[in-house]
Design an enzyme around this catalytic site. Structure first.
Site, PDB file in Angstrom:
ATOM      1  N   TRP A  55       0.809  -1.227   0.000  1.00 48.11           N
ATOM      2  CA  TRP A  55       0.000   0.000   0.000  1.00 48.11           C
ATOM      3  C   TRP A  55       0.837   1.269   0.000  1.00 48.11           C
ATOM      4  O   TRP A  55       0.328   2.350  -0.209  1.00 48.11           O
ATOM      5  CB  TRP A  55      -0.911   0.033   1.252  1.00 48.11           C
ATOM      6  CG  TRP A  55      -0.165  -0.330   2.505  1.00 48.11           C
ATOM      7  CD1 TRP A  55      -0.144  -1.568   3.102  1.00 48.11           C
ATOM      8  CD2 TRP A  55       0.688   0.500   3.309  1.00 48.11           C
ATOM      9  NE1 TRP A  55       0.678  -1.553   4.216  1.00 48.11           N
ATOM     10  CE2 TRP A  55       1.194  -0.296   4.360  1.00 48.11           C
ATOM     11  CE3 TRP A  55       1.071   1.844   3.243  1.00 48.11           C
ATOM     12  CZ2 TRP A  55       2.067   0.207   5.340  1.00 48.11           C
ATOM     13  CZ3 TRP A  55       1.943   2.336   4.198  1.00 48.11           C
ATOM     14  CH2 TRP A  55       2.427   1.529   5.230  1.00 48.11           C
ATOM     15  N   SER A 106       6.467  -7.147   3.034  1.00 46.90           N
ATOM     16  CA  SER A 106       7.292  -7.403   4.218  1.00 46.90           C
ATOM     17  C   SER A 106       8.152  -8.648   4.028  1.00 46.90           C
ATOM     18  O   SER A 106       7.821  -9.544   3.237  1.00 46.90           O
ATOM     19  CB  SER A 106       6.388  -7.573   5.434  1.00 46.90           C
ATOM     20  OG  SER A 106       5.590  -8.716   5.250  1.00 46.90           O
ATOM     21  N   GLU A 138      10.908  -7.909  -3.136  1.00 52.42           N
ATOM     22  CA  GLU A 138      11.368  -6.566  -2.735  1.00 52.42           C
ATOM     23  C   GLU A 138      10.833  -6.339  -1.338  1.00 52.42           C
ATOM     24  O   GLU A 138       9.646  -6.088  -1.156  1.00 52.42           O
ATOM     25  CB  GLU A 138      10.813  -5.511  -3.703  1.00 52.42           C
ATOM     26  CG  GLU A 138      11.138  -5.749  -5.168  1.00 52.42           C
ATOM     27  CD  GLU A 138      12.589  -5.449  -5.519  1.00 52.42           C
ATOM     28  OE1 GLU A 138      13.285  -4.846  -4.683  1.00 52.42           O
ATOM     29  OE2 GLU A 138      13.016  -5.849  -6.608  1.00 52.42           O
ATOM     30  N   LEU A 139      11.712  -6.426  -0.333  1.00 47.12           N
ATOM     31  CA  LEU A 139      11.228  -6.524   1.048  1.00 47.12           C
ATOM     32  C   LEU A 139      11.647  -5.330   1.902  1.00 47.12           C
ATOM     33  O   LEU A 139      11.938  -4.265   1.388  1.00 47.12           O
ATOM     34  CB  LEU A 139      11.723  -7.853   1.625  1.00 47.12           C
ATOM     35  CG  LEU A 139      11.443  -9.076   0.737  1.00 47.12           C
ATOM     36  CD1 LEU A 139      12.026 -10.342   1.335  1.00 47.12           C
ATOM     37  CD2 LEU A 139       9.955  -9.242   0.456  1.00 47.12           C
ATOM     38  N   CYS A 188      10.108   1.896   1.798  1.00 45.34           N
ATOM     39  CA  CYS A 188      11.072   0.812   2.061  1.00 45.34           C
ATOM     40  C   CYS A 188      12.500   1.309   2.122  1.00 45.34           C
ATOM     41  O   CYS A 188      13.307   0.790   2.863  1.00 45.34           O
ATOM     42  CB  CYS A 188      10.915  -0.263   0.992  1.00 45.34           C
ATOM     43  SG  CYS A 188      11.105   0.376  -0.675  1.00 45.34           S
ATOM     44  N   GLU A 223      12.362  -3.127  11.573  1.00 53.85           N
ATOM     45  CA  GLU A 223      11.902  -2.033  10.715  1.00 53.85           C
ATOM     46  C   GLU A 223      10.696  -1.380  11.381  1.00 53.85           C
ATOM     47  O   GLU A 223       9.734  -2.067  11.732  1.00 53.85           O
ATOM     48  CB  GLU A 223      11.501  -2.611   9.347  1.00 53.85           C
ATOM     49  CG  GLU A 223      11.056  -1.571   8.350  1.00 53.85           C
ATOM     50  CD  GLU A 223      10.523  -2.198   7.056  1.00 53.85           C
ATOM     51  OE1 GLU A 223       9.828  -3.230   7.129  1.00 53.85           O
ATOM     52  OE2 GLU A 223      10.794  -1.644   5.982  1.00 53.85           O
TER      53      GLU A 223
HETATM   54  P1  NAD Z   1       2.686  -7.271   3.512  1.00 55.41           P
HETATM   55  O1  NAD Z   1       3.734  -8.278   3.247  1.00 55.41           O
HETATM   56  O2  NAD Z   1       1.846  -7.441   4.698  1.00 55.41           O
HETATM   57  O3  NAD Z   1       1.670  -7.133   2.260  1.00 55.41           O
HETATM   58  C1  NAD Z   1       2.106  -6.875   0.962  1.00 55.41           C
HETATM   59  C2  NAD Z   1       1.178  -7.549  -0.032  1.00 55.41           C
HETATM   60  O4  NAD Z   1       1.227  -8.957   0.172  1.00 55.41           O
HETATM   61  C3  NAD Z   1      -0.290  -7.159   0.104  1.00 55.41           C
HETATM   62  O5  NAD Z   1      -0.864  -7.075  -1.177  1.00 55.41           O
HETATM   63  C4  NAD Z   1      -0.879  -8.317   0.879  1.00 55.41           C
HETATM   64  O6  NAD Z   1      -2.264  -8.495   0.644  1.00 55.41           O
HETATM   65  C5  NAD Z   1      -0.092  -9.478   0.304  1.00 55.41           C
HETATM   66  N1  NAD Z   1      -0.026 -10.654   1.174  1.00 55.41           N
HETATM   67  C6  NAD Z   1      -0.025 -10.675   2.526  1.00 55.41           C
HETATM   68  N2  NAD Z   1       0.049 -11.965   2.962  1.00 55.41           N
HETATM   69  C7  NAD Z   1       0.097 -12.752   1.860  1.00 55.41           C
HETATM   70  C8  NAD Z   1       0.180 -14.163   1.650  1.00 55.41           C
HETATM   71  N3  NAD Z   1       0.238 -15.007   2.659  1.00 55.41           N
HETATM   72  N4  NAD Z   1       0.206 -14.610   0.382  1.00 55.41           N
HETATM   73  C9  NAD Z   1       0.175 -13.758  -0.658  1.00 55.41           C
HETATM   74  N5  NAD Z   1       0.080 -12.408  -0.528  1.00 55.41           N
HETATM   75  C10 NAD Z   1       0.049 -11.911   0.721  1.00 55.41           C
HETATM   76  O7  NAD Z   1       3.469  -5.882   3.502  1.00 55.41           O
HETATM   77  P2  NAD Z   1       3.049  -4.527   4.194  1.00 55.41           P
HETATM   78  O8  NAD Z   1       3.451  -4.624   5.609  1.00 55.41           O
HETATM   79  O9  NAD Z   1       1.677  -4.136   3.895  1.00 55.41           O
HETATM   80  O10 NAD Z   1       4.038  -3.526   3.400  1.00 55.41           O
HETATM   81  C11 NAD Z   1       5.064  -2.896   4.008  1.00 55.41           C
HETATM   82  C12 NAD Z   1       6.361  -3.671   3.805  1.00 55.41           C
HETATM   83  O11 NAD Z   1       6.704  -3.644   2.430  1.00 55.41           O
HETATM   84  C13 NAD Z   1       7.527  -3.044   4.524  1.00 55.41           C
HETATM   85  O12 NAD Z   1       8.303  -4.040   5.136  1.00 55.41           O
HETATM   86  C14 NAD Z   1       8.297  -2.368   3.421  1.00 55.41           C
HETATM   87  O13 NAD Z   1       9.668  -2.170   3.694  1.00 55.41           O
HETATM   88  C15 NAD Z   1       8.064  -3.301   2.286  1.00 55.41           C
HETATM   89  N6  NAD Z   1       8.274  -2.640   0.979  1.00 55.41           N
HETATM   90  C16 NAD Z   1       9.374  -2.967   0.262  1.00 55.41           C
HETATM   91  C17 NAD Z   1       9.637  -2.320  -0.947  1.00 55.41           C
HETATM   92  C18 NAD Z   1      10.869  -2.635  -1.757  1.00 55.41           C
HETATM   93  O14 NAD Z   1      10.931  -2.219  -2.903  1.00 55.41           O
HETATM   94  N7  NAD Z   1      11.847  -3.339  -1.211  1.00 55.41           N
HETATM   95  C19 NAD Z   1       8.736  -1.345  -1.420  1.00 55.41           C
HETATM   96  C20 NAD Z   1       7.620  -1.054  -0.657  1.00 55.41           C
HETATM   97  C21 NAD Z   1       7.391  -1.714   0.548  1.00 55.41           C
END
Ligand code: NAD
Length: 559
Positions: A195, A271, A292-293, A326, A424
């Site tokens: 998001w 994440s 990309e985490l 991120c 983080e």
């Molecule tokens: P998240 O992992 O909770 O969710 C991200 C996406 O994954 C969402 O669309 C969610 O619905 C989906 N998802 C969740 N569980 C899933 C599963 N079991 N199977 C398949 N899909 C699933 O991430 P978040 O906490 O909402 O986002 C923030 C994180 O994203 C932070 O850690 C941030 O650093 C990271 N991030 C990394 C980058 C990068 O380029 N490295 C960019 C943006 C955000």
């Protein structure tokens, strides 16, 4: 855009506002609506929502997902969700569409992506409002998303031909073989996006996949479905044929999993915890994935910097999108010689940041996305304080501004016992540390399981690059926080260690969506001039001829 909204300074909320929260939100919204530009009313219109919702793949009577504005709490839309069956149908349609698309020339595909570039820029007012309202961020940070879409679209439209063209390799023997490396599209790419940068992370990874001849099915985060749908409409408006970019809304565990179980490759951003789970699922299907985490990104400020320049850059590096980025900086490592002066200048700048929910350019810090984010940030700060850390700036939620606002915060005295030392935070919370040498700074910056981004500030660029090469991070910015590396879209972007696998941007960012295929032709086979001639000789003879040939090839300098 004119700004008749009175900006909110970073001051204490007054008691009356604390009590009458709903009234306060209403006032903020009214104030936002007052900040008109010409005859445009900022916000998310019913007409826009009606235009976007049909783009979500769903069946009649679908369950809906409520999209609320984090700025104000208001309901923006009820978005239809997909079922596992819908994902199945979307995949079938994508596979059909991809068969025709893969045969199109790269130049043809590029025309569509260039139209998308123009449309993103020309329709920016509408999407900036939407990103602010559904994503909660300040308008300047929302614009970074629009700019990123344009930069990446231009890059892949212009460079895809170089990245994807056929490469010729030496065969076993010169003149006897013609060996070509082709890059075949993988098929249907599943993109699962977060998001925090809800437009750019929907559009840019997809446009690289499409340029490579694939179809895309996207599952956006449930916090920001409307922005993702705006991205889907952008592809449609640009002329992308039906079926090639489809969007399924729903929970990660069901709809995300349904996509992982069917797609040919997964591009995931989110994440580290979810990334690990997705890597296991992809591994069991033997499909590839890019991950990309998260990060715990460090910035080192050396003793030779222009401190004011570094302090100004650090504000942007730490608090873009209220720290929900991120690559944003959560640890500032200061050379002890400049530490006090830097902290003074930086703190003053942070105190002067303007927070608020106005849908215009009058603020520089917006809202967090939701209650979970607010809870994590509050917990990290409270825990650090309980362990003896000092709050130098900020340190409080701001319910007077909206449900999820939190002040940009600076901490000193964070120790390894504190949650925010290694975890983080993903919010507007930064800790300063002091060191006495470059060596100590490198050690501290590398002392994390993450390895996404880092930043080094020094007036000696060579010194900066020497330090950078020893930092374990996928990107290191010298005299910048994150923009230099992120916006260099020809260069790979991604994380080392727990921050990810594979890369976006540049050659790596498009080739990951392809299967390399070697096509080697044995020339002259039918004129009996090829290998057949050699193999017809007795083994003792042809192996001798071959040995001599291999020695000659080395002498001739063949690679
Ligand atoms: P998240 O992992 O909770 O969710 C991200 C996406 O994954 C969402 O669309 C969610 O619905 C989906 N998802 C969740 N569980 C899933 C599963 N079991 N199977 C398949 N899909 C699933 O991430 P978040 O906490 O909402 O986002 C923030 C994180 O994203 C932070 O850690 C941030 O650093 C990271 N991030 C990394 C980058 C990068 O380029 N490295 C960019 C943006 C955000």
């Amino acid at each position: 855009m004119s700004t008749d909204v009175v900006p909110e300074p970073l001051t204490e909320p007054d008691a009356a506002e604390d009590i009458a929260l709903p009234l306060v939100y209403a006032r903020k919204l009214a104030s936002a609506v007052r900040s008109r530009s010409g005859d445009r009313t900022p916000g998310v219109s019913k007409a826009l929502v009606a235009d976007l919702l049909p783009l979500a793949v769903s069946s009649p009577g679908a369950e809906t997902l409520a999209s609320h504005s984090p700025m104000t709490g208001e309901l923006l839309a009820e978005v239809p969700m997909a079922t596992v069956n819908d994902v199945e149908h979307a995949l079938a349609a994508a596979r059909r569409a991809q068969l025709e698309w893969r045969e199109r020339s790269i130049a043809d595909r590029a025309k569509i992506i260039m139209r998308l570039h123009d449309l993103a820029l020309s329709q920016q007012e509408e999407v900036l409002d939407l990103i602010q309202m559904e994503g909660g961020k300040a308008r300047g940070h929302a614009f970074e998303e629009v700019a990123d879409v344009a930069i990446t679209a231009r890059h892949f439209a212009r460079r895809a031909n170089d990245y994807l063209s056929v490469t010729h390799h030496n065969g076993l023997l010169p003149m006897l073989f013609r060996t070509e490396e082709h890059l075949q599209p993988k098929g249907v790419i599943g993109i699962i996006s977060p998001w925090n940068y809800p437009l750019t992370l929907v559009v840019t990874d997809a446009l690289a996949a499409l340029m490579a001849g694939n179809a895309v099915i996207l599952k956006p985060d449930s916090e920001t479905p409307l922005i993702a749908l705006w991205g889907a409409r952008l592809f449609k408006q640009a002329g992308l044929p039906d079926g090639l970019f489809q969007l399924v809304v729903g929970p990660g565990r069901t709809i995300g999993t349904a996509l992982i179980e069917r797609a040919d490759y997964i591009c995931f951003t989110g994440s580290t915890a979810t990334g690990r789970r997705i890597a296991e699922q992809c591994g069991s299907r033997l499909i590839g994935c890019s991950l990309e985490l998260g990060g715990k990104n460090g910035m080192y400020v050396a003793d030779d910097v222009h401190i004011d320049v570094a302090a100004e850059g650090a504000v942007r590096a730490c608090y873009a999108n209220a720290g929900q980025l991120c690559v944003s900086i959560e640890r500032i490592v200061l050379h002890e010689k400049i530490a006090d002066e830097f902290i003074d200048l930086f703190s003053n700048r942070v105190r002067n940041l303007i927070m608020g929910s106005a849908v215009d350019f009058s603020t520089s810090i917006g809202s967090l996305i939701n209650q979970d984010q607010l809870d994590t940030i509050t917990k990290h700060v409270d825990d650090a304080v309980a362990h003896g850390a000092k709050v130098l700036v900020g340190g409080k939620a701001r319910p007077d501004l909206g449900p999820y606002f939190y002040e940009p915060t600076l901490l000193e005295g964070v120790t390894p016992e504190c949650l925010c030392y290694a975890q983080e935070t993903f919010g507007p919370v930064v800790a300063v540390y002091r060191v006495s040498s470059d060596e100590e700074a490198i050690e501290l910056i590398n002392n994390t399981d993450y390895g996404l981004n880092a930043s080094v500030w020094t007036s000696d660029d060579d010194r900066g690059r020497r330090i950078a090469r020893r930092i374990q991070a996928g990107t290191v910015n010298i005299n910048e926080g994150y923009v230099a590396a992120w916006a260099s879209v020809g260069s790979p972007m991604g994380g080392m260690k727990d921050s990810g696998l594979a890369r976006r941007h540049g050659k790596d960012g498009i080739r990951k969506y392809c299967e390399p295929q070697t096509i080697a032709t044995h020339l002259f086979a039918h004129s009996k001039m090829g290998l057949g001639l050699l193999y017809e000789l007795p083994d003792s003879v042809w192996t001798n001829v071959m040995s001599k040939t291999l020695r000659a090839l080395k002498v001739a300098g063949l690679k």
